[in-house]
Design a protein around this motif. Structure first.
Motif, PDB file in Angstrom:
ATOM      1  N   LYS A  71       0.906  -1.076   0.293  1.00 13.79           N
ATOM      2  CA  LYS A  71       0.194  -0.265   0.188  1.00 13.79           C
ATOM      3  C   LYS A  71       0.953   1.561   0.362  1.00 13.79           C
ATOM      4  CE  LYS A  71      -0.447   0.893   4.758  1.00 13.79           C
ATOM      5  NZ  LYS A  71      -1.877   0.895   5.897  1.00 13.79           N
ATOM      6  N   HIS A  72       2.270   0.923   0.291  1.00 20.52           N
ATOM      7  CA  HIS A  72       2.410   2.399   0.327  1.00 20.52           C
ATOM      8  C   HIS A  72       3.088   2.032  -1.199  1.00 20.52           C
ATOM      9  CE1 HIS A  72       3.067   0.876   5.103  1.00 20.52           C
ATOM     10  NE2 HIS A  72       2.469   2.381   4.347  1.00 20.52           N
ATOM     11  N   ILE A  73       3.563   1.628  -1.734  1.00 18.79           N
ATOM     12  CA  ILE A  73       4.226   1.514  -3.369  1.00 18.79           C
ATOM     13  C   ILE A  73       4.286   3.557  -3.588  1.00 18.79           C
ATOM     14  CG2 ILE A  73       4.089   0.857  -5.932  1.00 18.79           C
ATOM     15  CD1 ILE A  73       4.497  -2.147  -4.160  1.00 18.79           C
ATOM     16  N   SER A  74       2.967   3.318  -3.807  1.00 17.13           N
ATOM     17  CA  SER A  74       2.475   4.536  -4.338  1.00 17.13           C
ATOM     18  C   SER A  74       2.437   6.043  -4.205  1.00 17.13           C
ATOM     19  CB  SER A  74       0.513   4.558  -5.061  1.00 17.13           C
ATOM     20  OG  SER A  74      -0.053   5.223  -2.933  1.00 17.13           O
ATOM     21  N   PHE A  75       3.741   6.632  -2.109  1.00 16.89           N
ATOM     22  CA  PHE A  75       3.817   7.202  -1.901  1.00 16.89           C
ATOM     23  C   PHE A  75       4.944   7.758  -2.257  1.00 16.89           C
ATOM     24  CE2 PHE A  75       0.379   5.761   0.982  1.00 16.89           C
ATOM     25  CZ  PHE A  75       0.029   6.615   0.969  1.00 16.89           C
ATOM     26  N   VAL A  76       6.013   6.703  -3.415  1.00 10.62           N
ATOM     27  CA  VAL A  76       7.302   6.861  -3.209  1.00 10.62           C
ATOM     28  C   VAL A  76       7.340   6.849  -5.357  1.00 10.62           C
ATOM     29  CG1 VAL A  76       9.702   6.022  -3.187  1.00 10.62           C
ATOM     30  CG2 VAL A  76       7.858   5.122  -1.299  1.00 10.62           C
ATOM     31  N   GLY A  77       8.483   7.567  -5.091  1.00  5.24           N
ATOM     32  CA  GLY A  77       9.325   8.358  -7.134  1.00  5.24           C
ATOM     33  C   GLY A  77      10.150   7.702  -6.716  1.00  5.24           C
TER      34      GLY A  77
END
Length: 308
Positions: A71-77
């Motif tokens: 669920k944290h993947i989209s919070f990282v660039g």
């Protein structure tokens, strides 16, 4: 500030070799954090684990206090050192596709694309194929794909590689603006000047272990040698130094000005200045702090010597 990322005794091995060995550090929300180390130290392995490309063998990674999960993947660039874009696709198609993978809807993605393409002056390349762009232009496009979804944590791996000085400065300015807007940035680089310019804190990984960590300014203070540079109108400065003060080196320019490096015991600065001023004018006086490049080299070399 709260910790956005915590690495807790993380270990990762490939075959029988430990790429990362019980490394621990934390990254505070809103800071630029330098992830440093020589080639092969384990930086890329750490970045891959933060991006959940691979998992640690032991230890834990926490994101805002929660164990790192899908669920944290989209919070990282993530901007990798080895850039990767679909060369046969048109520029806008690539950016739109990658933006939608990060959860942006078509209209919102298009609006953000318009903003960044205008800001980076690449609007004219919208319908060009990626392979038609120069390396620097492709890197601008990749940078946009990294930040377009406004991630809370940005990871830049050698972001200035391949950029000319003008575009490198543009990118540096954008990175600092992103921090002002609330983004947290992990900055992995071999360019120690950039670390001094933009990083708040750092960790140095060497031979798979954490060997140095802390705020950049405090680390520089810890490594200082008690040396000072003084520029005087006269050259015979060694005859004026109080007992216990050492002359490390001196040079005299063609105008007769003398630049000396002195090693001064703690608390003796006033006595040194007073003694020199009795005989000659002091034009400049400053404490010499080590550069991050010097700290990097000395720490890594010291680690290599302990293995011999």
């Amino acid at each position: 500030m709260n910790n956005i990322l915590e690495i807790n005794k993380v270990t990762k091995s490939y075959a029988k070799k430990k790429a990362i060995d019980e490394v621990s550090f934390s990254v505070k929300e809103g800071e630029v954090f330098g992830l440093l180390g020589p080639n092969g130290a384990g930086k890329t392995t750490l970045i891959r684990m933060i991006n959940q490309i691979t998992l640690p063998d032991s230890g834990d990674i926490f994101f805002f206090g929660e164990k790192l999960s899908e669920k944290h993947i989209s919070f990282v660039g993530y901007l990798p050192e080895e850039r990767g874009l679909y060369k046969k696709m048109k520029v806008y198609e690539v950016v739109l596709y990658l933006a939608e993978l990060k959860g942006l809807k078509g209209i919102e993605a298009k609006q953000r694309m318009d903003y960044w393409f205008e800001k980076f002056d690449i609007k004219d390349w919208w319908n060009k194929k990626v392979e038609e762009l120069s390396k620097g232009m492709q890197q601008k496009v990749q940078f946009i794909t990294t930040i377009i979804h406004n991630p809370k944590l940005l990871i830049f791996d050698e972001p200035f590689s391949g950029f000319d000085p003008l575009n490198a400065n543009l990118l540096k300015s954008e990175i600092l603006d992103l921090r002002k807007q609330g983004a947290t940035i992990i900055f992995s680089t071999h360019n120690m000047e950039s670390v001094e310019e933009i990083c708040d804190s750092m960790v140095l990984i060497n031979s798979s272990k954490n060997v140095l960590e802390g705020k950049v300014d405090e680390i520089k203070q810890d490594f200082k040698k008690g040396e000072y540079e003084v520029i005087t109108s006269g050259s015979e400065i060694e005859t004026l130094l109080p007992e216990g003060v050492g002359l490390v080196r001196k040079t005299i320019d063609n105008k007769g000005l003398c630049t000396s490096v002195l090693k001064i015991p703690k608390g003796a600065n006033a006595e040194v200045l007073s003694s020199i001023l009795k005989q000659m004018d002091i034009l400049s006086y400053r404490e010499i702090l080590p550069t991050m490049n010097e700290i990097f080299i000395s720490t890594v070399q010291r680690g290599e010597q302990t293995k011999i």
